[in-house]
Design an enzyme around this catalytic site. Structure first.
Site, PDB file in Angstrom:
ATOM      1  N   GLY A  81       0.804  -1.233   0.000  1.00  0.00           N
ATOM      2  CA  GLY A  81       0.000   0.000   0.000  1.00  0.00           C
ATOM      3  C   GLY A  81       0.826   1.266   0.000  1.00  0.00           C
ATOM      4  O   GLY A  81       0.630   2.156   0.836  1.00  0.00           O
ATOM      5  N   SER A 125       1.017   3.624  -2.483  1.00  0.00           N
ATOM      6  CA  SER A 125       0.639   4.665  -3.458  1.00  0.00           C
ATOM      7  C   SER A 125       0.461   6.018  -2.794  1.00  0.00           C
ATOM      8  O   SER A 125       0.537   7.054  -3.459  1.00  0.00           O
ATOM      9  CB  SER A 125      -0.654   4.277  -4.184  1.00  0.00           C
ATOM     10  OG  SER A 125      -1.747   4.317  -3.293  1.00  0.00           O
ATOM     11  N   SER A 126       0.220   6.029  -1.479  1.00  0.00           N
ATOM     12  CA  SER A 126      -0.021   7.312  -0.791  1.00  0.00           C
ATOM     13  C   SER A 126       0.232   7.124   0.705  1.00  0.00           C
ATOM     14  O   SER A 126       0.486   6.018   1.177  1.00  0.00           O
ATOM     15  CB  SER A 126      -1.463   7.789  -1.027  1.00  0.00           C
ATOM     16  OG  SER A 126      -2.376   6.833  -0.514  1.00  0.00           O
ATOM     17  N   ILE A 160       0.904   6.784   4.616  1.00  0.00           N
ATOM     18  CA  ILE A 160       1.893   6.200   5.525  1.00  0.00           C
ATOM     19  C   ILE A 160       2.805   5.223   4.768  1.00  0.00           C
ATOM     20  O   ILE A 160       4.013   5.171   5.002  1.00  0.00           O
ATOM     21  CB  ILE A 160       1.165   5.480   6.689  1.00  0.00           C
ATOM     22  CG1 ILE A 160       0.360   6.501   7.516  1.00  0.00           C
ATOM     23  CG2 ILE A 160       2.152   4.724   7.569  1.00  0.00           C
ATOM     24  CD1 ILE A 160      -0.662   5.878   8.474  1.00  0.00           C
ATOM     25  N   GLY A 161       2.228   4.451   3.849  1.00  0.00           N
ATOM     26  CA  GLY A 161       3.031   3.489   3.084  1.00  0.00           C
ATOM     27  C   GLY A 161       4.050   4.189   2.214  1.00  0.00           C
ATOM     28  O   GLY A 161       5.224   3.787   2.152  1.00  0.00           O
ATOM     29  N   TYR A 196     -14.403  -1.831  10.538  1.00  0.00           N
ATOM     30  CA  TYR A 196     -12.986  -1.455  10.480  1.00  0.00           C
ATOM     31  C   TYR A 196     -12.281  -1.837  11.786  1.00  0.00           C
ATOM     32  O   TYR A 196     -11.206  -2.432  11.769  1.00  0.00           O
ATOM     33  CB  TYR A 196     -12.876   0.051  10.211  1.00  0.00           C
ATOM     34  CG  TYR A 196     -11.457   0.584  10.178  1.00  0.00           C
ATOM     35  CD1 TYR A 196     -10.611   0.299   9.105  1.00  0.00           C
ATOM     36  CD2 TYR A 196     -10.970   1.377  11.211  1.00  0.00           C
ATOM     37  CE1 TYR A 196      -9.311   0.798   9.075  1.00  0.00           C
ATOM     38  CE2 TYR A 196      -9.677   1.877  11.184  1.00  0.00           C
ATOM     39  CZ  TYR A 196      -8.844   1.590  10.119  1.00  0.00           C
ATOM     40  OH  TYR A 196      -7.565   2.075  10.091  1.00  0.00           O
TER      41      TYR A 196
END
Ligand code: NAP
Length: 279
Positions: free
Chosen positions: A10, A12-13, A15-16, A151
């Site tokens: 993950g 792409s944006s 924290i990752g 979640y």
């Protein structure tokens, strides 16, 4: 000795992305994965600005073939895997009376089974390297938040899975940590894809508490959110500290909030207890 290799999901944006840049800056060979390679521009731009090189690969945590391909490809090209950072995840707002069991299952697929799949594929290689297994959970993996049943259930599941696994793979040289942020200013809220007015209109008798919850959460994101760069500092601590704790909060706020529930802030008391079960 060749640089240690970390694979992050993950990227792409958020924290990752920032964790990938920070890991590469810290000298790690960084395999930055994303489910849609067409969304790699921000990551590439950030790497250019930071003057670091990333190995960018496709990985959708809900697609077992892509999980295996990314991990086996990493092994084939770099010869080792020293750390997996399970970061990919997606938020969800709602309450069970107004949604289907299928909705909840979808949230579990990304946030829980995605972590399980990547972890299973990485573990033989992490055992071989005496490596690290790090997962970005949430303060919502410790304290249930209103209108976040699915979640929080998924993040609680991840925390339980990792807390159970930690002493077992710890015996074989793998260190397990969970990273618990509070609000972080990323694409996370936008990516939920909510239209608040539509949500309130469909909420029936839940509309008023939902409005209050959304207003409070918007205030928290506007006034008290961490940046993803700040959270990445904690992720890199988990990656590089000589003996990282099991449980790392990313801010004093997150520490106090989870502390409402956890007397055992860094998880060492629980792990000492459960490790002793193993003789
Ligand atoms: P973000 O900017 O929305 O990043 C989420 C990342 O996960 C994106 O790269 C997204 O990719 C990826 N992703 C979603 N589904 C995926 C899948 N099936 N396979 C692979 N990647 C997938 O949000 P973020 O805040 O950085 O979130 C990162 C982690 O932090 C998540 O686990 C989240 O639950 C956790 N967290 C966030 C907050 C917060 O307030 N932001 C607070 C606590 C915990 P696409 O671009 O393709 O969608």
């Amino acid at each position: 000795m060749s640089a240690k290799v970390v694979l992050i999901t993950g990227t792409s944006s958020g924290i990752g992305l920032e964790s990938a840049i920070a890991a590469a800056r810290a000298g790690w060979t960084t395999v930055a994965t994303l489910r849609d390679p067409n969304r790699a521009d921000a990551l590439r731009d950030a790497a250019d600005r930071a003057g670091v090189t990333l190995d960018i690969r496709q990985l959708d945590v809900t697609d077992p073939a892509s999980v295996s391909a990314a991990i086996e490809g990493t092994l084939a090209d770099h010869g080792r895997l020293d750390a997996l950072i399970n970061n990919a995840g997606a938020g969800h707002v709602g309450t069970i009376e107004n949604e289907s069991v299928e909705d909840v299952r979808r949230v579990m697929e990304v946030n829980f089974f995605g972590v399980v799949a990547a972890t299973k594929a990485a573990l033989p290689h992490l055992r071989a390297s005496g490596g690290r297994l790090i997962t970005v959970t949430s303060v919502g993996g410790v304290v249930g938040q209103p209108f976040n049943e699915a979640y929080c259930a998924a993040k609680f599941a991840v925390e339980g899975f990792m807390e159970s696994l930690a002493p077992v793979v710890g015996r074989l040289g793998v260190t397990v940590s969970v990273v618990e942020p509070g609000a972080v200013a990323t694409e996370f809220v936008t990516n939920i894809g909510l239209d608040p007015e539509q949500l309130f209109a469909a909420a029936g008798e839940y509309a008023e508490p939902l409005r209050n919850y959304v207003a409070r959460t918007q205030g928290q994101f506007a006034n008290a959110a961490q940046t993803p760069e700040q959270v990445a500092v904690t992720v890199i601590d988990a990656l590089t500290a000589e003996r990282p704790p099991f449980r790392l909060q990313t801010s004093e706020w997150a520490r106090t909030f989870t502390g409402t529930k956890l007397a055992d802030h860094d998880g060492s008391a629980v792990l000492t207890l459960t490790d002793a079960y193993l003789g």
